[in-house]
Design a protein around this motif. Structure first.
Motif, PDB file in Angstrom:
ATOM      1  N   HIS A 285       0.863  -1.189   0.000  1.00 21.13           N
ATOM      2  CA  HIS A 285       0.000   0.000   0.000  1.00 21.13           C
ATOM      3  C   HIS A 285       0.897   1.236   0.000  1.00 21.13           C
ATOM      4  O   HIS A 285       1.593   1.499   0.992  1.00 21.13           O
TER       5      HIS A 285
ATOM      6  N   ASP B   9      -4.696   5.657   4.123  1.00 20.83           N
ATOM      7  CA  ASP B   9      -6.141   5.852   3.974  1.00 20.83           C
ATOM      8  C   ASP B   9      -6.702   6.576   5.203  1.00 20.83           C
ATOM      9  O   ASP B   9      -6.321   6.275   6.337  1.00 20.83           O
TER      10      ASP B   9
ATOM     11  N   HIS C  11     -13.546   6.989   1.868  1.00 22.36           N
ATOM     12  CA  HIS C  11     -12.231   7.320   2.443  1.00 22.36           C
ATOM     13  C   HIS C  11     -11.445   8.105   1.404  1.00 22.36           C
ATOM     14  O   HIS C  11     -11.829   8.175   0.238  1.00 22.36           O
TER      15      HIS C  11
ATOM     16  N   HIS D   3      -7.666   8.080  -0.196  1.00 20.56           N
ATOM     17  CA  HIS D   3      -6.353   7.408  -0.283  1.00 20.56           C
ATOM     18  C   HIS D   3      -5.356   8.513  -0.633  1.00 20.56           C
ATOM     19  O   HIS D   3      -5.522   9.213  -1.624  1.00 20.56           O
TER      20      HIS D   3
ATOM     21  N   ASP E 103      -8.182   0.617   0.069  1.00 20.04           N
ATOM     22  CA  ASP E 103      -7.510   0.840  -1.195  1.00 20.04           C
ATOM     23  C   ASP E 103      -7.332   2.319  -1.479  1.00 20.04           C
ATOM     24  O   ASP E 103      -7.808   3.203  -0.876  1.00 20.04           O
TER      25      ASP E 103
HETATM   26 ZN   LIG Z   1      -5.366   3.379   0.103  1.00 21.21          ZN
END
Ligand SMILES: [Zn+2]
Length: 323
Positions: free
Chosen positions: A201, A205, A281, A283, A323
């Motif tokens: 990742h 997030d 969310h 990212h 994600d």
């Molecule tokens: Zn993310």
């Protein structure tokens, strides 16, 4: 009228007149003149050993005074050298350190002038040593001062840039997160919620309600805006200069367009769940010179040391990304 000389002749018992040739006269004259001249010079030299002419006395005095001044000048140059070296220390160990610049090595600061002997015209005098070492010291000091001026110019440039870097660098979280409750998954290997595999990742997030404001984390220019079905969904890329870029993904709405100048804290869009996302969310990614870096190092205007530690703990413990 020249005296006539006679010589007694024993054979004739009479006096003969002495006749002197012109050549002999010249020889005698030269011999007499030379002896006189030599004697005069010797006497003059002898006298001068004990007696100075007023002009000589004046010149000698002046020489003494100049020598004394030269010695003083040399001492003063030593003082200047000391002051300059303190300035250099401060420059190397303080100013250049503040602006993360390498110190200037003393080999460069104190370099003399190589090649031809610059001081050959000062050799072969009574006080050549003093005069040459003074000239040498002055040359080195001038070079040192020149390097110092250049260094200050550089530091000044860095200082002006630093102010700009301060306002451009990503330094806050992309959403309001005072309680840190919005902190979700962080940087590193995480379980991907959709692909169901462990995947790196490259961002962080932050969970929030749809429609929550997303802020630019530093001053910059909106470099790109995209709206795609999968992946990041609706995302914005900001160029902050100095090699920094930030990316904000899965937005529900844009509040800027490409080419817009933004300030740190400007609203650039609203939280959404567009693209490959399992819930509302943002990212957030920070890129340095084209490579993603861990965003957790770029919240220094938002978080104090304890808050930072808490945030790192939360984001490390969450094993699954949005994600
Ligand atoms: Zn993310």
């Amino acid at each position: 009228m020249a005296k006539v000389k006679y010589r007694f002749n024993a054979h004739t018992l009479s006096y003969d007149k002495i006749v002197i040739s012109f050549k002999t006269k010249i020889k005698r004259f030269i011999a007499l003149s030379s002896t006189t001249l030599l004697t005069s010079v010797l006497i003059a030299v002898g006298i001068l050993q004990f007696y100075e002419s007023p002009r000589m006395r004046r010149l000698n005095k002046e020489n003494e005074r100049l020598l004394a001044q030269y010695q003083l000048l040399y001492k003063d140059l030593n003082k200047v050298e000391k002051v300059l070296s303190e300035i250099e220390q401060r420059d190397n160990n303080l100013y250049r350190v503040i602006f993360e610049s390498d110190p200037i090595p003393s080999t460069i600061r104190k370099a003399g002038f190589g090649g031809v002997n610059r001081y050959s015209q000062l050799e072969s005098f009574d006080n050549s040593d003093l005069v040459i070492k003074t000239a040498e010291k002055l040359d080195v000091l001038m070079k040192q001062a020149y390097v110092q001026v250049k260094s200050y110019e550089e530091v000044m440039h860095m200082a002006l840039n630093k102010e700009k870097l301060n306002s451009c660098m990503p330094a806050i979280m992309p959403i309001s997160n005072k309680t840190l409750k919005s902190t979700a998954s962080g940087w590193g290997y995480r379980f991907h919620p959709i692909y169901k595999i462990n995947q790196f990742h490259y961002g962080m997030d932050f969970t929030a309600k749809i429609g929550t404001n997303i802020y630019a984390t530093g001053d910059g220019v909106v470099k790109d805006i995209q709206s795609i079905g999968g992946g990041y969904g609706k995302w914005v890329l900001i160029d902050h200069g100095f090699g920094y870029e930030t990316l904000y993904a899965h937005m529900s709405e844009f509040k800027v367009k490409a080419g817009d100048h933004v300030k740190r804290g400007s609203i650039i869009g609203l939280v959404g769940s567009t693209g490959t996302s399992t819930g509302p969310h943002v990212h957030y990614e920070v890129h340095k010179n084209g490579t993603p870096v861990n965003p957790q190092y770029y919240y220094f205007k938002d978080l104090n040391a304890q808050e930072y530690e808490k945030m790192v703990t939360i984001s490390s413990n969450i094993g699954q990304t949005f994600d």
